[in-house]
Design a protein around this motif. Structure first.
Motif, short mmCIF file in Angstrom:
data_model
loop_
_atom_site.label_atom_id
_atom_site.label_comp_id
_atom_site.label_asym_id
_atom_site.label_seq_id
_atom_site.Cartn_x
_atom_site.Cartn_y
_atom_site.Cartn_z
N GLU A 1 0.83 -1.14 0.01
CA GLU A 1 0.09 0.03 0.01
C GLU A 1 1.03 1.25 -0.17
N CYS A 2 1.92 0.93 0.61
CA CYS A 2 2.87 2.24 0.76
C CYS A 2 4.50 2.21 0.18
N LEU A 3 4.48 1.12 -0.68
CA LEU A 3 5.94 0.89 -1.26
C LEU A 3 5.73 0.34 -2.70
N PHE A 4 6.20 1.08 -3.54
CA PHE A 4 5.85 0.80 -5.08
C PHE A 4 7.11 0.30 -5.62
N GLU B 1 19.10 6.82 -0.40
CA GLU B 1 18.22 6.50 0.48
C GLU B 1 16.90 5.50 -0.39
N ALA B 2 16.20 6.38 -0.98
CA ALA B 2 15.30 5.58 -2.12
C ALA B 2 14.48 6.39 -3.01
N PRO B 3 14.18 5.84 -4.20
CA PRO B 3 13.47 6.60 -5.30
C PRO B 3 12.67 7.35 -4.85
N GLY B 4 12.74 8.64 -5.27
CA GLY B 4 11.93 9.77 -5.27
C GLY B 4 10.81 9.54 -6.34
N PRO B 5 9.54 10.53 -6.10
CA PRO B 5 8.46 10.22 -7.08
C PRO B 5 8.83 10.76 -8.60
N PHE C 1 12.57 0.30 -3.62
CA PHE C 1 11.19 0.76 -4.21
C PHE C 1 10.77 1.99 -3.73
N HIS C 2 9.70 2.65 -4.40
CA HIS C 2 9.38 3.97 -3.99
C HIS C 2 8.46 4.06 -2.59
N PRO C 3 8.91 4.56 -1.58
CA PRO C 3 7.95 4.90 -0.32
C PRO C 3 7.13 5.93 -0.54
N HIS C 4 6.00 5.82 -0.39
CA HIS C 4 4.99 6.87 -0.61
C HIS C 4 3.71 6.77 0.45
N LYS C 5 2.98 7.59 0.64
CA LYS C 5 1.85 7.72 1.39
C LYS C 5 0.63 7.00 0.81
N ALA C 6 -0.10 6.20 1.79
CA ALA C 6 -1.29 5.39 1.37
C ALA C 6 -2.14 6.57 0.45
N GLY C 7 -2.56 5.93 -0.81
CA GLY C 7 -3.28 6.66 -1.64
C GLY C 7 -2.81 7.97 -2.22
N LYS C 8 -1.47 8.31 -2.06
CA LYS C 8 -0.82 9.17 -2.68
C LYS C 8 0.26 8.64 -3.40
N PRO C 9 0.40 8.34 -4.37
CA PRO C 9 1.26 7.66 -5.27
C PRO C 9 2.62 8.49 -5.65
N LEU C 10 2.35 9.79 -5.64
CA LEU C 10 3.64 10.66 -6.24
C LEU C 10 3.91 11.30 -5.00
N SER C 11 3.51 10.93 -3.75
CA SER C 11 4.13 11.35 -2.45
C SER C 11 5.68 10.77 -2.17
N ILE C 12 6.28 11.31 -1.06
CA ILE C 12 7.50 10.62 -0.84
C ILE C 12 7.70 10.66 0.83
N ARG C 13 8.02 9.69 1.54
CA ARG C 13 8.16 9.44 2.90
C ARG C 13 9.18 8.89 3.51
#
Length: 215
Positions: free
Chosen positions: A21-24, A65-69, A131-143
């Motif tokens: 849900e939060c890691l793409f 760290e991790a992929p950005g959006p 993988f791209h870490p993002h907020k749930a329901g916000k696929p182009l966010s970053i966390r």
């Protein structure tokens, strides 16, 4: 290919992992509204092209760290944006996977390559969480990746270090530093270029390259 052991590992342990849900997982999955139909295959091809650029093992390994959006989320190449891969003067080539509008561009990727492009391919970069870490329901966010997420990719980070056997390792950001410290890999901490860190990043990574005899 020199990097065949790494590629085989990615095919075996990374590419087929399902997104959460939060890691793409951009190497396996696509977003129906954001990605072209064959986006995952293109991103894997872009990453393979990156690894094919090496005709010898690099002496410096940079862990970010991790992929950005706007960067690796769409290219599959660590801290690299679509606009860079499509630039004829850039040392790497590839295809875009975003659907519609202009190719994505990323601030951190611009800073990273502005500093490091003259020294490529003397270094190789990988993501602590690929993988791209993002907020749930916000696929182009970053966390910020969670500790458990970082730990779950520990074996892949270790495999990169074991395959390359670099003379110098840099942790770009504290999350990368934590991952390398857990593995017992000696490393130099360098400030991440995002959020006002560009100057400290340039100073830190240039100092490391001097010590490695590259810069």
């Amino acid at each position: 290919m020199l990097m065949d052991p790494i590629w085989d590992l990615l095919e075996d342990q990374l590419f087929d992992r399902p997104s959460t849900e939060c890691l793409f997982n951009m190497y396996r999955d696509r977003h129906a509204e954001l990605d072209i139909p064959d986006a995952p295959a293109v991103r894997r091809a872009n990453l393979r092209g990156y690894l094919l650029a090496y005709d010898r093992m690099p002496s410096v390994f940079l862990l970010v760290e991790a992929p950005g959006p706007w960067g690796a989320r769409f290219t599959g190449v660590p801290i690299t944006s679509e606009s860079q891969l499509l630039d004829d003067t850039f040392p790497l080539t590839g295809r875009r996977t975003s659907d519609g509008g202009d190719p994505h561009s990323e601030y951190s990727a611009r800073i990273f390559w502005r500093v490091l492009e003259p020294y490529f391919p003397a270094f190789l970069t990988w993501n602590t969480v690929p993988f791209h870490p993002h907020k749930a329901g916000k696929p182009l966010s970053i966390r910020t990746p969670a500790a458990a997420e970082i730990d779950s990719f520990e074996s892949i980070t270790a495999a990169f270090v074991d395959a390359i056997r670099p003379g110098h390792v840099a942790a770009i950001g504290r999350k990368a530093e934590r991952a390398l410290d857990r593995l017992g890999v000696e490393n130099t901490y360098v400030r991440h270029p995002s959020q006002g860190g560009a100057k400290l990043f340039e100073e830190g990574v240039t100092s490391l390259l001097h010590r490695a005899g590259i810069a």
